[in-house]
Design a protein around this motif. Structure first.
Motif, PDB file in Angstrom:
ATOM      1  N   TYR A  64      34.919  15.628   1.035  1.00  0.00           N
ATOM      2  CA  TYR A  64      34.246  16.727   1.724  1.00  0.00           C
ATOM      3  C   TYR A  64      32.767  16.696   1.356  1.00  0.00           C
ATOM      4  CZ  TYR A  64      39.024  18.479   2.264  1.00  0.00           C
ATOM      5  OH  TYR A  64      40.359  18.599   2.556  1.00  0.00           O
ATOM      6  N   LEU A  68      29.064  20.956   7.357  1.00  0.00           N
ATOM      7  CA  LEU A  68      30.195  20.508   6.557  1.00  0.00           C
ATOM      8  C   LEU A  68      30.874  19.335   7.258  1.00  0.00           C
ATOM      9  CD1 LEU A  68      31.864  23.946   5.641  1.00  0.00           C
ATOM     10  CD2 LEU A  68      30.262  22.601   4.254  1.00  0.00           C
ATOM     11  N   ARG A 119      33.990  15.957   6.642  1.00  0.00           N
ATOM     12  CA  ARG A 119      35.037  15.346   5.832  1.00  0.00           C
ATOM     13  C   ARG A 119      35.251  13.923   6.329  1.00  0.00           C
ATOM     14  NH1 ARG A 119      39.337  19.434   8.299  1.00  0.00           N
ATOM     15  NH2 ARG A 119      39.476  18.583  10.405  1.00  0.00           N
ATOM     16  N   ILE A 140      33.182  19.698  10.242  1.00  0.00           N
ATOM     17  CA  ILE A 140      34.112  20.803  10.019  1.00  0.00           C
ATOM     18  C   ILE A 140      33.440  22.084  10.486  1.00  0.00           C
ATOM     19  CG2 ILE A 140      35.430  22.113   8.312  1.00  0.00           C
ATOM     20  CD1 ILE A 140      35.331  19.701   6.485  1.00  0.00           C
ATOM     21  N   THR A 174      37.553  22.656  -4.126  1.00  0.00           N
ATOM     22  CA  THR A 174      38.802  22.687  -3.368  1.00  0.00           C
ATOM     23  C   THR A 174      39.887  23.372  -4.181  1.00  0.00           C
ATOM     24  OG1 THR A 174      39.446  20.501  -4.185  1.00  0.00           O
ATOM     25  CG2 THR A 174      38.294  20.602  -2.065  1.00  0.00           C
ATOM     26  N   LEU A 188      39.205  24.525   1.385  1.00  0.00           N
ATOM     27  CA  LEU A 188      37.852  24.161   0.991  1.00  0.00           C
ATOM     28  C   LEU A 188      37.042  25.434   0.775  1.00  0.00           C
ATOM     29  CD1 LEU A 188      35.689  21.926   0.609  1.00  0.00           C
ATOM     30  CD2 LEU A 188      35.191  22.162   3.056  1.00  0.00           C
TER      31      LEU A 188
END
Length: 484
Positions: free
Chosen positions: A119, A134, A136, A147, A165, A175
């Motif tokens: 992440y 964000l 991943r 994200i 996390t 997250l």
């Protein structure tokens, strides 16, 4: 500027004797980039393909085993059947995932890993408008996946997002993040939000009403400890807020007479919060400190005490409860240096004293980042580390400075007495010219994470090739470990 040897040292836990875990920065200078899984020139009769790059060997067929940790060759001796051979190799090897994102300005990046996913969060500015994003990507994936495009921050972000996390069910991860935001209706007020992402749905909750927003390279820190998600940030008066999500409780660390300028979050042996911070007033550094709940505060010894400012502080977990590697970067008119040390936290935290060399020159190293891991398949006490080291160094022709970023893979066995250590391999991943006119910009502000599948990721920020923006680089490596 003369570069000298520097080391990260892990001090002794009560049951460990002669504990030392060294990273030799000298080994990181001038190392060629190693991509491992790329096609190479034939090295034996009949041709060769190297480490999973798809080269075909005429006498053997395709010897590619798609493993970055092997050098694949075809051995074709007279009178014998051709045979594919796969020689193991060590170090960090690019595994096929490498990408970059451009912006007018990238400010900071954060990177963590959990399960099979990395992440990443990034703060960037375009057309004068800050934005946090964000992402991943999987340990075997080929794309950087956004994200939650709309984070609903209800304001303008003034910091990157610190990430952690939480395992919420078997194979399921939530997250968490902490970010500072200027309110839309009252831009003089900067607030701190706790973000939580589950099943791609992001919720936010106000957790702080005070945040020091004069330095964009700062951002709230986040850490999972003892089943709890904890966030920490510097407040306007220089004190530090530490927030426990589950308990909904915020404690204050530090004091206004010792105003914090950089911050790292760590945990004690009992999985309680502690903070590492630097403090200064104007151009007068007031020291580096580590503090636990209840106000127990210890100053870290620094070998250089010249006028200047603290640029960053960071910590690296060692996989030994309560023991952390600390790095503090200081800069002044004629120096740049990073000091490494060890913090041991039980109920209180103590700093292992440095052995200062009065004749040592500043190292030219800045903003170190790293991660460690213990793999379940290994014997107890075996820990691997991946450390990213940005540095300024003289160019080979002596005509100026260059900025470069090196990444090293190391190994230690803390179950032995004395502790065994080994540098598995290092490589230089980026380099560019650096000058005072550009603020000595170059590959910098790295972040590192490791996944159980023996994959490591490194992200960093660098000027773009046109010189009018920046690029966020992300690379994924397979950790080729060989025999411990």
């Amino acid at each position: 500027m003369r570069l000298r040897h520097a080391a990260l040292v892990v001090g002794c836990a009560p049951l460990l004797a002669s504990c030392i875990f060294l990273l030799d920065y000298d080994e990181l200078q001038g190392s060629p980039a190693s991509t491992g899984g790329t096609a190479g020139a034939p090295t034996s009769p009949g041709g060769a393909s190297s480490g999973g790059a798809g080269g075909a060997a005429p006498s053997c067929g395709d010897c590619n085993d798609d493993d970055p940790c092997t050098i694949d060759t075809c051995l074709a001796l007279p009178g014998e059947e051709p045979e594919c051979q796969h020689a193991p190799t060590e170090g960090l090897k690019l595994d096929g995932f490498e990408t970059s994102l451009r912006a007018e300005q990238h400010v900071r990046v954060a990177l963590i890993g959990s399960g099979k996913l990395f992440y990443l969060s990034a703060l960037e500015v375009n057309d004068g408008v800050p934005q946090v994003s964000l992402y991943r990507f999987a340990d075997d994936g080929a794309e950087l996946e956004p994200i939650a495009a709309n984070l609903r921050l209800e304001g303008v972000p003034v910091s990157n997002v610190g990430l952690a996390t939480e395992e919420v069910a078997a194979g399921q991860v939530a997250l968490h993040g902490f970010v500072a935001v200027k309110a839309k209706l009252n831009e003089s007020a900067t607030r701190v939000l706790h973000l939580e992402c589950r099943d791609d749905a992001v919720t936010s909750k106000l957790v702080g009403l005070s945040y020091r927003s004069d330095n964009p390279t700062l951002f709230p820190q986040a850490l999972a400890m003892g089943g709890e998600i904890v966030g920490a940030w510097i407040q306007e008066d220089g004190t530090i807020a530490v927030h426990e999500v589950g308990a909904g409780r915020t404690e204050t660390f530090g004091e206004a007479s010792l105003p914090a300028t950089t911050l790292s979050l760590l945990s004690t042996r009992e999985q309680r919060p502690a903070v590492l911070f630097t403090a200064q007033a104007d151009e007068a550094p007031l020291g580096s400190w580590v503090e636990t709940l209840g106000g127990q505060r210890t100053q870290l010894e620094e070998c250089l005490n010249e006028p200047g400012a603290y640029l960053s502080s960071s910590v690296i977990a060692t996989q030994l409860p309560g023991i952390w590697l600390a790095n503090v970067t200081r800069t002044g008119d004629d120096y740049l240096t990073t000091a490494g040390g060890t913090i041991v936290c039980g109920a209180d935290c103590a700093a292992v004293p440095n052995d200062c060399d009065p004749d040592a020159a500043p190292s030219g190293i800045r903003n170190v980042a790293g991660a460690t891991v213990h793999f379940d398949a290994d014997e107890a006490g075996i820990v691997y580390s991946v450390v990213a080291v940005p540095q300024l160094a003289p160019r080979a022709d002596g005509s100026g400075l260059e900025a470069k970023l090196a990444v090293a893979l190391g190994w230690a066995d803390f179950s032995s007495d004395p502790v065994k250590t080994r540098d598995v391999g290092s490589l230089e991943v980026a380099k560019s010219d650096a000058s005072a006119e550009s603020g000595f910009a170059g590959p910098d502000w790295p972040a590192v994470a490791i996944l159980p599948g023996r994959r490591a990721a490194v992200a960093w920020i660098a000027p773009d090739s046109e010189g009018n923006g920046t690029e966020l680089h992300v690379q994924r490596y397979k950790m080729c470990l060989g025999e411990p």
